[in-house]
Design a protein around this motif. Structure first.
Motif, PDB file in Angstrom:
ATOM      1  N   ASN A  66       8.620 -58.608 -96.443  1.00  0.00           N
ATOM      2  CA  ASN A  66       8.628 -59.792 -97.295  1.00  0.00           C
ATOM      3  C   ASN A  66      10.076 -60.151 -97.599  1.00  0.00           C
ATOM      4  O   ASN A  66      10.767 -59.423 -98.316  1.00  0.00           O
ATOM      5  N   THR A  67      10.542 -61.254 -97.055  1.00  0.00           N
ATOM      6  CA  THR A  67      11.949 -61.637 -97.222  1.00  0.00           C
ATOM      7  C   THR A  67      12.286 -62.071 -98.640  1.00  0.00           C
ATOM      8  O   THR A  67      13.456 -62.276 -98.974  1.00  0.00           O
ATOM      9  N   THR A  68      11.280 -62.225 -99.500  1.00  0.00           N
ATOM     10  CA  THR A  68      11.534 -62.611-100.889  1.00  0.00           C
ATOM     11  C   THR A  68      11.409 -61.427-101.851  1.00  0.00           C
ATOM     12  O   THR A  68      11.412 -61.621-103.065  1.00  0.00           O
ATOM     13  N   ALA A  69      11.294 -60.218-101.319  1.00  0.00           N
ATOM     14  CA  ALA A  69      11.240 -59.042-102.190  1.00  0.00           C
ATOM     15  C   ALA A  69      12.485 -58.989-103.066  1.00  0.00           C
ATOM     16  O   ALA A  69      13.595 -59.315-102.624  1.00  0.00           O
ATOM     17  N   THR A  70      12.325 -58.579-104.297  1.00  0.00           N
ATOM     18  CA  THR A  70      13.427 -58.618-105.265  1.00  0.00           C
ATOM     19  C   THR A  70      14.003 -57.248-105.597  1.00  0.00           C
ATOM     20  O   THR A  70      15.113 -57.140-106.113  1.00  0.00           O
ATOM     21  N   GLY A  71      13.262 -56.196-105.342  1.00  0.00           N
ATOM     22  CA  GLY A  71      13.758 -54.856-105.661  1.00  0.00           C
ATOM     23  C   GLY A  71      13.842 -54.600-107.151  1.00  0.00           C
ATOM     24  O   GLY A  71      13.075 -55.159-107.947  1.00  0.00           O
ATOM     25  N   ALA A  72      14.783 -53.753-107.542  1.00  0.00           N
ATOM     26  CA  ALA A  72      14.909 -53.333-108.935  1.00  0.00           C
ATOM     27  C   ALA A  72      15.425 -54.462-109.817  1.00  0.00           C
ATOM     28  O   ALA A  72      16.206 -55.318-109.379  1.00  0.00           O
ATOM     29  N   SER A  73      15.020 -54.431-111.074  1.00  0.00           N
ATOM     30  CA  SER A  73      15.504 -55.369-112.080  1.00  0.00           C
ATOM     31  C   SER A  73      15.962 -54.566-113.288  1.00  0.00           C
ATOM     32  O   SER A  73      15.157 -53.889-113.935  1.00  0.00           O
ATOM     33  N   LEU A  74      17.258 -54.635-113.574  1.00  0.00           N
ATOM     34  CA  LEU A  74      17.840 -53.795-114.628  1.00  0.00           C
ATOM     35  C   LEU A  74      18.735 -54.628-115.536  1.00  0.00           C
ATOM     36  O   LEU A  74      19.431 -55.540-115.075  1.00  0.00           O
ATOM     37  N   ALA A  75      18.742 -54.290-116.813  1.00  0.00           N
ATOM     38  CA  ALA A  75      19.548 -55.012-117.795  1.00  0.00           C
ATOM     39  C   ALA A  75      20.957 -54.449-117.851  1.00  0.00           C
ATOM     40  O   ALA A  75      21.155 -53.228-117.881  1.00  0.00           O
ATOM     41  N   ALA A  76      21.953 -55.322-117.868  1.00  0.00           N
ATOM     42  CA  ALA A  76      23.348 -54.893-117.964  1.00  0.00           C
ATOM     43  C   ALA A  76      23.656 -54.403-119.369  1.00  0.00           C
ATOM     44  O   ALA A  76      22.961 -54.702-120.333  1.00  0.00           O
ATOM     45  N   GLY A  77      24.729 -53.639-119.474  1.00  0.00           N
ATOM     46  CA  GLY A  77      25.167 -53.131-120.768  1.00  0.00           C
ATOM     47  C   GLY A  77      26.056 -51.920-120.576  1.00  0.00           C
ATOM     48  O   GLY A  77      26.331 -51.489-119.446  1.00  0.00           O
ATOM     49  N   LYS A  78      26.515 -51.346-121.655  1.00  0.00           N
ATOM     50  CA  LYS A  78      27.427 -50.202-121.578  1.00  0.00           C
ATOM     51  C   LYS A  78      26.767 -48.980-120.952  1.00  0.00           C
ATOM     52  O   LYS A  78      27.450 -48.111-120.424  1.00  0.00           O
ATOM     53  N   TRP A  79      25.448 -48.905-121.011  1.00  0.00           N
ATOM     54  CA  TRP A  79      24.760 -47.772-120.396  1.00  0.00           C
ATOM     55  C   TRP A  79      25.006 -47.734-118.892  1.00  0.00           C
ATOM     56  O   TRP A  79      24.992 -46.666-118.283  1.00  0.00           O
ATOM     57  N   ALA A  80      25.250 -48.917-118.284  1.00  0.00           N
ATOM     58  CA  ALA A  80      25.461 -49.020-116.846  1.00  0.00           C
ATOM     59  C   ALA A  80      26.879 -49.455-116.516  1.00  0.00           C
ATOM     60  O   ALA A  80      27.123 -50.121-115.513  1.00  0.00           O
ATOM     61  N   THR A  81      27.820 -49.090-117.357  1.00  0.00           N
ATOM     62  CA  THR A  81      29.234 -49.414-117.148  1.00  0.00           C
ATOM     63  C   THR A  81      30.063 -48.148-117.295  1.00  0.00           C
ATOM     64  O   THR A  81      29.954 -47.445-118.295  1.00  0.00           O
ATOM     65  N   VAL A  82      30.885 -47.844-116.290  1.00  0.00           N
ATOM     66  CA  VAL A  82      31.727 -46.649-116.331  1.00  0.00           C
ATOM     67  C   VAL A  82      33.178 -47.057-116.088  1.00  0.00           C
ATOM     68  O   VAL A  82      33.492 -47.670-115.055  1.00  0.00           O
ATOM     69  N   ASP A  83      34.051 -46.737-117.017  1.00  0.00           N
ATOM     70  CA  ASP A  83      35.478 -47.060-116.911  1.00  0.00           C
ATOM     71  C   ASP A  83      35.686 -48.543-116.553  1.00  0.00           C
ATOM     72  O   ASP A  83      36.528 -48.899-115.720  1.00  0.00           O
ATOM     73  N   GLY A  84      34.903 -49.384-117.179  1.00  0.00           N
ATOM     74  CA  GLY A  84      35.038 -50.819-116.974  1.00  0.00           C
ATOM     75  C   GLY A  84      34.349 -51.365-115.743  1.00  0.00           C
ATOM     76  O   GLY A  84      34.369 -52.578-115.503  1.00  0.00           O
ATOM     77  N   VAL A  85      33.715 -50.490-114.954  1.00  0.00           N
ATOM     78  CA  VAL A  85      33.032 -50.928-113.732  1.00  0.00           C
ATOM     79  C   VAL A  85      31.550 -51.113-114.023  1.00  0.00           C
ATOM     80  O   VAL A  85      30.878 -50.179-114.484  1.00  0.00           O
ATOM     81  N   ASN A  86      31.052 -52.296-113.722  1.00  0.00           N
ATOM     82  CA  ASN A  86      29.638 -52.603-113.897  1.00  0.00           C
ATOM     83  C   ASN A  86      28.857 -52.046-112.713  1.00  0.00           C
ATOM     84  O   ASN A  86      28.980 -52.531-111.588  1.00  0.00           O
ATOM     85  N   LEU A  87      28.048 -51.033-112.932  1.00  0.00           N
ATOM     86  CA  LEU A  87      27.325 -50.388-111.856  1.00  0.00           C
ATOM     87  C   LEU A  87      26.264 -51.294-111.248  1.00  0.00           C
ATOM     88  O   LEU A  87      25.768 -51.023-110.142  1.00  0.00           O
ATOM     89  N   LEU A  88      25.926 -52.359-111.931  1.00  0.00           N
ATOM     90  CA  LEU A  88      24.899 -53.265-111.433  1.00  0.00           C
ATOM     91  C   LEU A  88      25.468 -54.441-110.651  1.00  0.00           C
ATOM     92  O   LEU A  88      24.736 -55.314-110.210  1.00  0.00           O
ATOM     93  N   ALA A  89      26.775 -54.446-110.441  1.00  0.00           N
ATOM     94  CA  ALA A  89      27.409 -55.567-109.748  1.00  0.00           C
ATOM     95  C   ALA A  89      26.893 -55.719-108.318  1.00  0.00           C
ATOM     96  O   ALA A  89      26.862 -56.830-107.774  1.00  0.00           O
ATOM     97  N   ASN A  90      26.477 -54.621-107.696  1.00  0.00           N
ATOM     98  CA  ASN A  90      25.985 -54.657-106.324  1.00  0.00           C
ATOM     99  C   ASN A  90      24.462 -54.702-106.236  1.00  0.00           C
ATOM    100  O   ASN A  90      23.895 -54.619-105.149  1.00  0.00           O
ATOM    101  N   LEU A  91      23.809 -54.826-107.376  1.00  0.00           N
ATOM    102  CA  LEU A  91      22.344 -54.883-107.374  1.00  0.00           C
ATOM    103  C   LEU A  91      21.854 -56.203-106.809  1.00  0.00           C
ATOM    104  O   LEU A  91      20.888 -56.241-106.077  1.00  0.00           O
TER     105      LEU A  91
END
Length: 405
Positions: free
Chosen positions: A380-405
């Motif tokens: 399915n070419t419209t599959a969306t995969g994971a959906s996660l909320a941004a925030g400090k929980w997913a940020t390490v040393d200023g890098v947003n871990l969800l930037a490549n999501l």
């Protein structure tokens, strides 16, 4: 006389109003309350239930939460290991509980002083939920060097609640297969345990590993771990897993490694909303076998997986040439019993930047879409995969871990 008295009352009333205004706007009342973090050390066996207030703690040695003991960490706390102190980790023994509930912007962080992958043992939790080990054994011995028995009959085992918790630089491997650690290790942990919004960041082994049990994980991030992003064995059958994101970079193996100790189980885990991404230039950890596919099934591993995005699992030319793919079936038995037998379901799958959909790891069979019965495979070419909320929980040393999501 009446006029003077009336004037006096007006003056007194005005003074009272002014006083109330200045009192209500005092700097003491409006100033934000700044809570200073406490500082302390955590070591040894924890034999009494305790709440560690918001603070910065040093973790020293293999700290074990004993049976009957509940240890709680307040939101925003940081717990730091130091590899110069020797093997360090936080172990929740069967019957013990860990309550670590952060928030999206006040996570609880377990890290290591040097910020070098593989510097400590991470979080290890034991329960007494069922497992199916080698030759259908109902118990097994841990591979973390503690050599503890795990496995039981309590499917609803409750080891506590982990919410908005990040583990960094773990995955210490001392002796392969007999003394190795992950970011999070769950040994026969039960469905009464809450695992939500967890990050395993730049460890040297697996991000998350499940050794049997019935626990499920929601909103999990495995980022930059040196072995597999997600791994399980011993008949793990969590049924309520959703929003898993793996970003593999540098050195990494499988996005998901799925095995079942060569037992043809009648059950399987279920995971929805999965994103598995591999950065350009990422190479495999070991060079003796194919280890660069998004999902590998071996030793009778099975499962029901849906809404999947797979990206970047390309062929590797150096240091050893391997073909990368979306799905690898390693052995003929897994192909026969699990794929053809209808126990592996992969639906709503979107594959990009990955030259091979299917990779065969052994001789005697070839995997294709036609190998899956009914609707057990679906693109399915419209599959969306994971959906996660941004925030400090997913940020390490200023890098947003969800930037490549």
């Amino acid at each position: 006389m009446k006029t003077n008295l009336l004037k006096m009352k007006k003056v007194l009333f005005a003074i009272a109003i002014s006083a109330s205004i200045f009192t209500g706007c005092s700097s003491d009342d409006d100033a934000p309350v700044i809570k200073e973090p406490v500082v302390g050390e955590i070591s040894g066996n924890l034999t009494t239930s305790k709440t560690f207030a918001y603070g910065n703690y040093t973790l020293k040695g293999m700290v074990k939460i004993q049976s009957g003991v509940t240890i709680t960490f307040e939101k925003g706390s940081t717990i730091t290991a130091d590899k110069t102190n020797g093997e360090t980790g936080l172990v929740v023994l069967n019957g013990g509980k860990l309550i670590a509930e952060g928030t999206v912007n006040e996570p609880i962080v377990f890290t290591e002083k040097s910020k070098v992958a593989g510097s400590w043992a991470g979080i290890i939790m034991y329960g007494d939920a069922p497992i199916v080990g080698l030759s259908s054994a109902t118990s097994a011995t841990s591979e973390d060097g503690l050599s503890l028995s795990y496995g039981g009959t309590n499917a609803a085992h409750n080891g506590g609640s982990l919410k908005y918790v990040r583990v960094e630089y773990a995955g210490q491997v001392i002796t392969s297969q007999t003394k190795e650690h992950n970011g999070f290790s769950f040994y026969s942990v039960g469905s009464g345990t809450v695992l939500e919004n967890l990050v395993s960041y730049k460890g040297n082994d697996d991000g998350f590993e499940f050794y049997g049990g019935t626990v499920s994980g929601k909103n999990l991030i495995s980022y930059g771990n040196g072995d597999d992003a997600f791994d399980w064995q011993d008949g793990w059958k969590g049924q309520d897993n959703t929003n898993w994101f793996a970003y593999q970079t540098g050195v990494a193996n499988y996005g998901m490694e799925v095995e079942a100790k060569s037992v043809n189980n009648a059950f399987w885990p279920k995971v929805t909303n999965i994103t598995l991404k591999r950065a350009a230039g990422t190479t495999t950890e070991g060079q003796g076998e194919i280890q660069l596919d998004a999902i590998q099934f071996k030793k009778e591993g099975n499962g029901d997986y849906s809404n999947i995005v797979i990206d970047g699992y390309v062929n590797q030319t150096t240091p050893t040439a391997f073909n990368g793919g979306a799905v690898q079936i390693l052995d003929l038995t897994t192909y026969t019993n699990q794929v053809v037998g209808g126990k592996i379901k992969l639906t709503n799958v979107k594959v990009t930047n990955t030259p091979n959909i299917f990779v065969t790891g052994g001789a005697g069979f070839t995997v294709s879409a036609a190998s899956f019965p009914g609707t057990n495979w679906g693109v399915n070419t419209t599959a969306t995969g994971a959906s996660l909320a941004a925030g400090k929980w997913a940020t390490v040393d200023g890098v947003n871990l969800l930037a490549n999501l």
